[in-house]
Design a protein around this motif. Structure first.
Motif, PDB file in Angstrom:
ATOM      1  N   ASN A   4     -13.809  -8.794   0.700  1.00  0.00           N
ATOM      2  CA  ASN A   4     -13.285  -7.644   1.440  1.00  0.00           C
ATOM      3  C   ASN A   4     -13.945  -6.338   1.022  1.00  0.00           C
ATOM      4  O   ASN A   4     -13.500  -5.271   1.426  1.00  0.00           O
ATOM      5  CB  ASN A   4     -11.761  -7.547   1.243  1.00  0.00           C
ATOM      6  N   ASP A   5     -14.955  -6.424   0.174  1.00  0.00           N
ATOM      7  CA  ASP A   5     -15.659  -5.207  -0.230  1.00  0.00           C
ATOM      8  C   ASP A   5     -16.228  -4.508   0.998  1.00  0.00           C
ATOM      9  O   ASP A   5     -16.841  -5.150   1.857  1.00  0.00           O
ATOM     10  CB  ASP A   5     -16.795  -5.554  -1.187  1.00  0.00           C
ATOM     11  N   PRO A   6     -16.031  -3.198   1.102  1.00  0.00           N
ATOM     12  CA  PRO A   6     -16.552  -2.475   2.267  1.00  0.00           C
ATOM     13  C   PRO A   6     -18.066  -2.338   2.215  1.00  0.00           C
ATOM     14  O   PRO A   6     -18.685  -2.452   1.162  1.00  0.00           O
ATOM     15  CB  PRO A   6     -15.872  -1.104   2.141  1.00  0.00           C
ATOM     16  N   LEU A   7     -18.659  -2.107   3.388  1.00  0.00           N
ATOM     17  CA  LEU A   7     -20.079  -1.812   3.472  1.00  0.00           C
ATOM     18  C   LEU A   7     -20.328  -0.365   3.060  1.00  0.00           C
ATOM     19  O   LEU A   7     -19.412   0.462   3.053  1.00  0.00           O
ATOM     20  CB  LEU A   7     -20.579  -2.058   4.896  1.00  0.00           C
ATOM     21  N   PRO A  12     -18.218   6.806   3.077  1.00  0.00           N
ATOM     22  CA  PRO A  12     -18.972   8.076   3.130  1.00  0.00           C
ATOM     23  C   PRO A  12     -18.915   8.859   1.823  1.00  0.00           C
ATOM     24  O   PRO A  12     -19.870   9.550   1.473  1.00  0.00           O
ATOM     25  CB  PRO A  12     -18.309   8.840   4.277  1.00  0.00           C
ATOM     26  N   LEU A  13     -17.792   8.742   1.092  1.00  0.00           N
ATOM     27  CA  LEU A  13     -17.689   9.491  -0.164  1.00  0.00           C
ATOM     28  C   LEU A  13     -18.600   8.891  -1.242  1.00  0.00           C
ATOM     29  O   LEU A  13     -19.100   9.617  -2.110  1.00  0.00           O
ATOM     30  CB  LEU A  13     -16.238   9.514  -0.656  1.00  0.00           C
ATOM     31  N   VAL A  14     -18.808   7.572  -1.183  1.00  0.00           N
ATOM     32  CA  VAL A  14     -19.750   6.946  -2.118  1.00  0.00           C
ATOM     33  C   VAL A  14     -21.169   7.426  -1.826  1.00  0.00           C
ATOM     34  O   VAL A  14     -21.949   7.708  -2.739  1.00  0.00           O
ATOM     35  CB  VAL A  14     -19.664   5.406  -2.028  1.00  0.00           C
ATOM     36  N   ILE A  15     -21.509   7.537  -0.527  1.00  0.00           N
ATOM     37  CA  ILE A  15     -22.822   8.061  -0.143  1.00  0.00           C
ATOM     38  C   ILE A  15     -22.979   9.495  -0.642  1.00  0.00           C
ATOM     39  O   ILE A  15     -24.034   9.878  -1.170  1.00  0.00           O
ATOM     40  CB  ILE A  15     -23.003   7.991   1.385  1.00  0.00           C
ATOM     41  N   CYS A 151     -17.984   3.644  -9.246  1.00  0.00           N
ATOM     42  CA  CYS A 151     -17.423   4.120  -7.977  1.00  0.00           C
ATOM     43  C   CYS A 151     -17.787   3.220  -6.800  1.00  0.00           C
ATOM     44  O   CYS A 151     -17.126   3.278  -5.754  1.00  0.00           O
ATOM     45  CB  CYS A 151     -17.912   5.547  -7.683  1.00  0.00           C
ATOM     46  N   ALA A 152     -18.817   2.404  -6.946  1.00  0.00           N
ATOM     47  CA  ALA A 152     -19.291   1.590  -5.829  1.00  0.00           C
ATOM     48  C   ALA A 152     -18.581   0.240  -5.790  1.00  0.00           C
ATOM     49  O   ALA A 152     -18.223  -0.315  -6.833  1.00  0.00           O
ATOM     50  CB  ALA A 152     -20.793   1.373  -5.945  1.00  0.00           C
ATOM     51  N   PRO A 153     -18.365  -0.324  -4.591  1.00  0.00           N
ATOM     52  CA  PRO A 153     -17.854  -1.696  -4.477  1.00  0.00           C
ATOM     53  C   PRO A 153     -18.822  -2.670  -5.141  1.00  0.00           C
ATOM     54  O   PRO A 153     -20.020  -2.415  -5.229  1.00  0.00           O
ATOM     55  CB  PRO A 153     -17.784  -1.922  -2.961  1.00  0.00           C
ATOM     56  N   LYS A 154     -18.314  -3.819  -5.588  1.00  0.00           N
ATOM     57  CA  LYS A 154     -19.115  -4.750  -6.389  1.00  0.00           C
ATOM     58  C   LYS A 154     -20.399  -5.177  -5.700  1.00  0.00           C
ATOM     59  O   LYS A 154     -21.464  -5.188  -6.316  1.00  0.00           O
ATOM     60  CB  LYS A 154     -18.277  -5.985  -6.751  1.00  0.00           C
ATOM     61  N   LEU A 235     -12.631   6.560  -2.102  1.00  0.00           N
ATOM     62  CA  LEU A 235     -14.001   6.084  -2.164  1.00  0.00           C
ATOM     63  C   LEU A 235     -14.272   4.929  -1.201  1.00  0.00           C
ATOM     64  O   LEU A 235     -15.314   4.890  -0.546  1.00  0.00           O
ATOM     65  CB  LEU A 235     -14.337   5.635  -3.594  1.00  0.00           C
ATOM     66  N   TRP A 236     -13.349   3.977  -1.118  1.00  0.00           N
ATOM     67  CA  TRP A 236     -13.603   2.734  -0.396  1.00  0.00           C
ATOM     68  C   TRP A 236     -12.821   2.600   0.913  1.00  0.00           C
ATOM     69  O   TRP A 236     -13.076   1.675   1.680  1.00  0.00           O
ATOM     70  CB  TRP A 236     -13.275   1.524  -1.268  1.00  0.00           C
ATOM     71  N   GLY A 237     -11.862   3.478   1.145  1.00  0.00           N
ATOM     72  CA  GLY A 237     -11.051   3.367   2.350  1.00  0.00           C
ATOM     73  C   GLY A 237      -9.605   3.043   2.028  1.00  0.00           C
ATOM     74  O   GLY A 237      -9.268   2.603   0.922  1.00  0.00           O
ATOM     75  N   ASP A 238      -8.735   3.249   2.979  1.00  0.00           N
ATOM     76  CA  ASP A 238      -7.284   3.087   2.784  1.00  0.00           C
ATOM     77  C   ASP A 238      -6.880   1.625   2.947  1.00  0.00           C
ATOM     78  O   ASP A 238      -6.654   1.143   4.056  1.00  0.00           O
ATOM     79  CB  ASP A 238      -6.535   3.968   3.787  1.00  0.00           C
TER      80      ASP A 238
END
Length: 394
Positions: A4-7, A12-15, A151-154, A235-238
């Motif tokens: 379920n890790d986001p793309l 946008p906050l990670v970018i 801060c980034a998804p795995k 960072l990753w979404g709600d």
């Protein structure tokens, strides 16, 4: 790895964190390496003029070269003083985000010293500024990498790690681009080139407060589960991140059971001997492969291969463009390639390029077109580095 890790485009906050941290961390490191090349002649003139006016001594060429070498190398001493010796304790004490903010202080002081050095007729101010910039670059490089990875998804951490090397390459290219004679590479404007890092530090100071603290630090060090969850949602979404936070807690328990070891204990630990040897070999090779000599003394290298004085800056600019291009392309393939193969291929190609470069430099006395072959080999050497060993950071 969670399915379920986001793309990346869904974060946008990670970018934004990649650009904000990159411009104030790895970019500073790359810029500080390459920006000294263009004004090297002017700085050496300043060294001699200062000694003549202050002490009445006209320095010999080897004495000027010795002082110039110290000005270049003191940058590394500044990086060692904080990044290697104090980084771990500072990161644990202040946290990632706050330390990145505080780390801009030495960069700003260094930029001011650079801007005033020519007016004050003091090469010692350049030395002090280089030391402070080394502190900023070394600590910023380590803290930036830790912050972005946490801060980034795995499944995006490999690609995010590549951006560290990408911003280093961008910083090197920027230092060379701004150092051409049409911009800041002149006798009057070179202090503005060396003080340019103050602008990027100010940019990070203004924008970094908009980002959250590292979720891992909030949960494991600060013990604030609610703040960690809020940071993850920003960072990753709600969505629900209970599983991710449980994984962080398990990791903390494993680290606590392992305990803190001294360097001597690490060397005596048979369980991690191969991992430790791998780290030592990889990073020793990275430092001894010769790439720093190409950047710090690129003008001298190009003079040796027969490039004319009027084309030196543009030839050096090509080296930065080569590395930036290779780093950009690797961003898209690192997730699907073996890290071991990337390193092996890069070092193998670099070895071949150095052997051929040795041959062409010998033959250039006999063949008028051979210097151009030497220049091409230098570019290929840098491309090989950027597509392999440069990614040791990830």
């Amino acid at each position: 790895m969670s399915q379920n890790d986001p793309l990346l485009l869904e974060c946008p906050l990670v970018i934004a964190a990649i650009f904000i941290c990159g411009i104030g961390g790895p970019y500073q490191y790359g810029f500080s390496i390459s920006s000294m090349t263009s004004p090297s002649v002017f700085i050496q003139e300043l060294v001699n003029i200062t000694c003549v006016e202050r002490y009445g001594v006209n320095l010999e060429k080897w004495q000027i070269s010795l002082i110039w070498s110290f000005i270049v190398s003191i940058f590394c001493m500044g990086g060692l003083s904080l990044s290697a010796l104090l980084a771990n304790s500072l990161i644990s004490k202040f946290g990632r985000k706050k330390l990145l903010l505080l780390n801009n202080i030495p960069a700003l002081i260094g930029a001011v010293l650079m801007l005033l050095s020519k007016t004050a007729m003091s090469f010692e101010m350049i030395m002090a500024a280089r030391f402070l910039q080394g502190m900023n670059a070394g600590l910023g490089l380590i803290t930036n990498t830790i912050y972005l990875v946490e801060c980034a998804p795995k499944r995006l951490r490999g690609a995010v790690g590549v951006t560290v090397a990408l911003f280093i390459s961008f910083g090197k290219f920027s230092g060379q681009l701004l150092g051409i004679s049409e911009l800041f590479g002149t006798r009057e404007r070179w202090p503005w080139l060396l003080g340019f890092t103050g602008l990027t530090s100010l940019l990070q100071l203004v924008t970094l407060p908009l980002l959250p603290e590292s979720p891992s630090f909030l949960l494991l060090a600060a013990g604030d589960q609610q703040a960690c969850e809020q940071a993850l949602k920003r960072l990753w979404g709600d969505r629900n991140y209970q599983l991710e936070m449980e994984e962080m807690l398990k990791e903390k328990v494993m680290q606590k059971n392992a305990g803190t070891q001294t360097v001597l204990q690490l060397l005596r630990n048979h369980d991690i001997r191969w991992q430790l040897l791998s780290v030592i070999v990889i990073f020793s090779s990275l430092q001894l492969c010769g790439i720093n000599a190409v950047y710090f003394y690129s003008y001298e290298v190009f003079r040796q291969v027969g490039i004319g004085e009027e084309n030196l800056r543009y030839a050096a600019l090509g080296t930065g463009l080569c590395e930036l291009s290779a780093s950009s392309s690797l961003f898209f393939i690192v997730q699907y390639s073996s890290k071991k193969m990337i390193l092996f291929r890069g070092y193998a190609l670099m070895s071949v390029m150095l052997v051929l470069l040795t041959i062409t430099m010998y033959l250039q006395k006999h063949l008028s077109w051979m210097p151009y072959c030497s220049m091409v080999l230098i570019f290929l050497f840098i491309l090989s580095f950027a597509s392999g060993p440069c990614k040791s950071l990830i």
